[in-house]
Design an enzyme around this catalytic site. Structure first.
Site, PDB file in Angstrom:
ATOM      1  N   GLY A 166      -3.458   8.603  -3.853  1.00  0.00           N
ATOM      2  CA  GLY A 166      -4.823   8.921  -4.284  1.00  0.00           C
ATOM      3  C   GLY A 166      -4.992  10.179  -5.103  1.00  0.00           C
ATOM      4  O   GLY A 166      -6.058  10.434  -5.648  1.00  0.00           O
ATOM      5  N   CYS A 223      -4.555  -1.624  -1.654  1.00  0.00           N
ATOM      6  CA  CYS A 223      -4.757  -0.191  -1.856  1.00  0.00           C
ATOM      7  C   CYS A 223      -5.810  -0.069  -2.948  1.00  0.00           C
ATOM      8  O   CYS A 223      -5.626  -0.611  -4.051  1.00  0.00           O
ATOM      9  CB  CYS A 223      -3.430   0.423  -2.297  1.00  0.00           C
ATOM     10  SG  CYS A 223      -3.549   2.138  -2.818  1.00  0.00           S
ATOM     11  N   ASN A 224      -6.895   0.592  -2.632  1.00  0.00           N
ATOM     12  CA  ASN A 224      -7.964   0.724  -3.626  1.00  0.00           C
ATOM     13  C   ASN A 224      -7.489   1.529  -4.826  1.00  0.00           C
ATOM     14  O   ASN A 224      -7.812   1.224  -5.968  1.00  0.00           O
ATOM     15  CB  ASN A 224      -9.177   1.400  -3.001  1.00  0.00           C
ATOM     16  CG  ASN A 224      -9.873   0.500  -1.998  1.00  0.00           C
ATOM     17  OD1 ASN A 224     -10.827  -0.179  -2.335  1.00  0.00           O
ATOM     18  ND2 ASN A 224      -9.385   0.460  -0.776  1.00  0.00           N
ATOM     19  N   GLU A 273      -2.555   9.289   8.202  1.00  0.00           N
ATOM     20  CA  GLU A 273      -1.105   9.090   8.242  1.00  0.00           C
ATOM     21  C   GLU A 273      -0.454  10.040   9.256  1.00  0.00           C
ATOM     22  O   GLU A 273       0.658   9.817   9.705  1.00  0.00           O
ATOM     23  CB  GLU A 273      -0.487   9.281   6.847  1.00  0.00           C
ATOM     24  CG  GLU A 273      -0.829   8.170   5.867  1.00  0.00           C
ATOM     25  CD  GLU A 273       0.004   6.886   6.058  1.00  0.00           C
ATOM     26  OE1 GLU A 273       1.069   6.940   6.687  1.00  0.00           O
ATOM     27  OE2 GLU A 273      -0.452   5.827   5.572  1.00  0.00           O
ATOM     28  N   HIS A 302      -7.214   2.687   4.287  1.00  0.00           N
ATOM     29  CA  HIS A 302      -6.918   3.481   5.482  1.00  0.00           C
ATOM     30  C   HIS A 302      -8.165   3.699   6.348  1.00  0.00           C
ATOM     31  O   HIS A 302      -8.063   3.864   7.570  1.00  0.00           O
ATOM     32  CB  HIS A 302      -6.395   4.866   5.094  1.00  0.00           C
ATOM     33  CG  HIS A 302      -4.952   4.907   4.707  1.00  0.00           C
ATOM     34  ND1 HIS A 302      -4.476   4.390   3.530  1.00  0.00           N
ATOM     35  CD2 HIS A 302      -3.866   5.425   5.354  1.00  0.00           C
ATOM     36  CE1 HIS A 302      -3.156   4.593   3.450  1.00  0.00           C
ATOM     37  NE2 HIS A 302      -2.778   5.220   4.553  1.00  0.00           N
ATOM     38  N   ASP A 322       0.871  -1.185   0.000  1.00  0.00           N
ATOM     39  CA  ASP A 322       0.000   0.000   0.000  1.00  0.00           C
ATOM     40  C   ASP A 322       0.906   1.233   0.000  1.00  0.00           C
ATOM     41  O   ASP A 322       2.124   1.123   0.172  1.00  0.00           O
ATOM     42  CB  ASP A 322      -0.904  -0.013   1.247  1.00  0.00           C
ATOM     43  CG  ASP A 322      -1.881   1.161   1.275  1.00  0.00           C
ATOM     44  OD1 ASP A 322      -2.300   1.620   0.199  1.00  0.00           O
ATOM     45  OD2 ASP A 322      -2.214   1.637   2.377  1.00  0.00           O
ATOM     46  N   SER A 323       0.289   2.400  -0.116  1.00  0.00           N
ATOM     47  CA  SER A 323       1.070   3.625  -0.042  1.00  0.00           C
ATOM     48  C   SER A 323       1.583   3.871   1.381  1.00  0.00           C
ATOM     49  O   SER A 323       2.580   4.551   1.568  1.00  0.00           O
ATOM     50  CB  SER A 323       0.202   4.815  -0.466  1.00  0.00           C
ATOM     51  OG  SER A 323      -0.920   4.915   0.392  1.00  0.00           O
ATOM     52  N   CYS A 363     -11.136   2.735   0.704  1.00  0.00           N
ATOM     53  CA  CYS A 363      -9.709   3.024   0.896  1.00  0.00           C
ATOM     54  C   CYS A 363      -9.307   2.221   2.119  1.00  0.00           C
ATOM     55  O   CYS A 363     -10.015   2.247   3.143  1.00  0.00           O
ATOM     56  CB  CYS A 363      -9.492   4.522   1.131  1.00  0.00           C
ATOM     57  SG  CYS A 363      -7.812   4.934   1.639  1.00  0.00           S
TER      58      CYS A 363
HETATM   59  N1  DGL Z   1      -4.901   2.911   1.174  1.00  0.00           N
HETATM   60  C1  DGL Z   1      -4.918   3.573  -0.120  1.00  0.00           C
HETATM   61  C2  DGL Z   1      -6.240   3.245  -0.807  1.00  0.00           C
HETATM   62  O1  DGL Z   1      -6.837   2.251  -0.438  1.00  0.00           O
HETATM   63  C3  DGL Z   1      -4.610   5.007   0.099  1.00  0.00           C
HETATM   64  C4  DGL Z   1      -4.346   5.772  -1.122  1.00  0.00           C
HETATM   65  C5  DGL Z   1      -3.478   6.987  -0.949  1.00  0.00           C
HETATM   66  O2  DGL Z   1      -2.308   6.835  -0.657  1.00  0.00           O
HETATM   67  O3  DGL Z   1      -4.002   8.081  -1.206  1.00  0.00           O
HETATM   68  O4  DGL Z   1      -6.666   3.887  -1.734  1.00  0.00           O
END
Ligand code: DGL
Length: 304
Positions: A54, A84-85, A167, A202, A21-22, A200
């Protein structure tokens, strides 16, 4: 044009699952995988130096995830989860064709499936999705939901401030969090959605607050559990599931090793909130290493 990868050689049941993920969000998927398959070994990659994903383009997000997979390939993963979506929406199909021999899955189809199931027998359910700008723009959720249920009203709501707030380590009772959630969810409350998808990885960290705001009639969907089931099914058909262990015997559990591109100590501190258990200090990977084509496998040697 990227070269097509050969089938990953030497993969066994003991090979790790990569979850990426990010940042912190994908740990909600790790938690679900650990619960469903406690014996599995997991490599987690949080691209913390380059988040958020995102607000980035498909080309950029695809390049970032390609670099991460290439970097971890020497570990001979038996499966990769784009937890990560945004990454799933923008990069999954391109990376599946590039890494032909590698099994890769995402979180959107499992989330859409759970949403449609939760909508039950209602003739035309209203399904809301909160997600990053890029996920909303891709319409990936809309397509995945309508493929399963062509009579549904789907409302997509971008919620771009939530990832940076999460975050930043803000808690659910933080005034900034309450204000952001209140404003973002209000239009979906007014639309009287039956189901709300946390689009998402997160967002499940604020699940209780989101449920409170949406009220008791709205089913709030976190795709992590469905995603773990999907991974288990994919490993099972390939005979790559590790034999189950007694979930209470922590000595028999698989290992989790984390990699980040920024500040390992901060990730360990905040990440335990997502995982529900303490996290060992992650290994720092320089983004420069990711850009370089080959990474020596020795730099990533795993515990026996
Ligand atoms: N967890 C990521 C998602 O599901 C976060 C994306 C991001 O870094 O903006 O989209």
């Amino acid at each position: 044009m990227q070269a097509r990868m050969p089938t990953v050689p030497g993969v066994t049941t003991h090979s790790p699952i990569i979850v990426l993920d990010s940042g912190l969000g994908g740990l909600t998927v790790v938690r679900a995988i650990q619960k469903a398959m406690p014996a599995e070994n997991i490599l987690y990659f949080g691209d913390t130096a380059r988040l958020p994903y995102g607000n980035k383009s498909a080309g950029t997000v695809t390049a970032f995830i390609r670099q991460i997979i290439n970097h971890l390939m020497p570990q001979r993963p038996k499966h990769v989860v784009i937890a990560c979506n945004t990454g799933t929406a923008l990069a999954l199909s391109a990376l599946r064709s590039e890494f032909g021999g590698l099994s890769i899955s995402g979180v959107i189809d499992p989330g859409a499936k759970a949403a449609v199931t939760a909508a039950g027998a209602k003739a035309v359910p209203a399904i809301g999705v909160i997600a990053t700008e890029a996920t909303v723009r891709s319409k990936a959720y809309e397509r995945a939901i309508l493929r399963r249920r062509n009579h549904a009203r789907v409302y997509l709501k971008p919620t771009p401030l939530l990832v940076p707030i999460i975050e930043d380590g803000r808690m659910a009772n933080d005034p900034l969090v309450r204000m952001a959630l209140g404003q973002y969810l209000q239009p979906l409350i007014e639309r009287k959605v039956d189901v709300l998808v946390l689009g998402c990885t997160h967002y499940p960290i604020f699940r209780d607050s989101i449920e409170d705001l949406m009220g008791p009639t709205v089913a709030v969907i976190d795709s992590a559990e469905q995603c773990a089931e999907d991974v288990a099914r994919r490993l099972k058909v390939r005979h790559l599931l590790k034999p189950p262990v007694d979930p209470t015997d922590t000595n028999a559990h698989g290992w989790l090793r984390c990699f980040v591109t920024d500040d390992p100590a901060r990730f360990a501190r905040l990440g335990s909130r997502f995982l529900g258990t303490p996290i060992e200090q992650p290994t720092w990977v320089s983004p420069d290493d990711l850009y370089s084509a080959a990474t020596p496998a020795a730099a990533l040697r795993l515990p026996a």
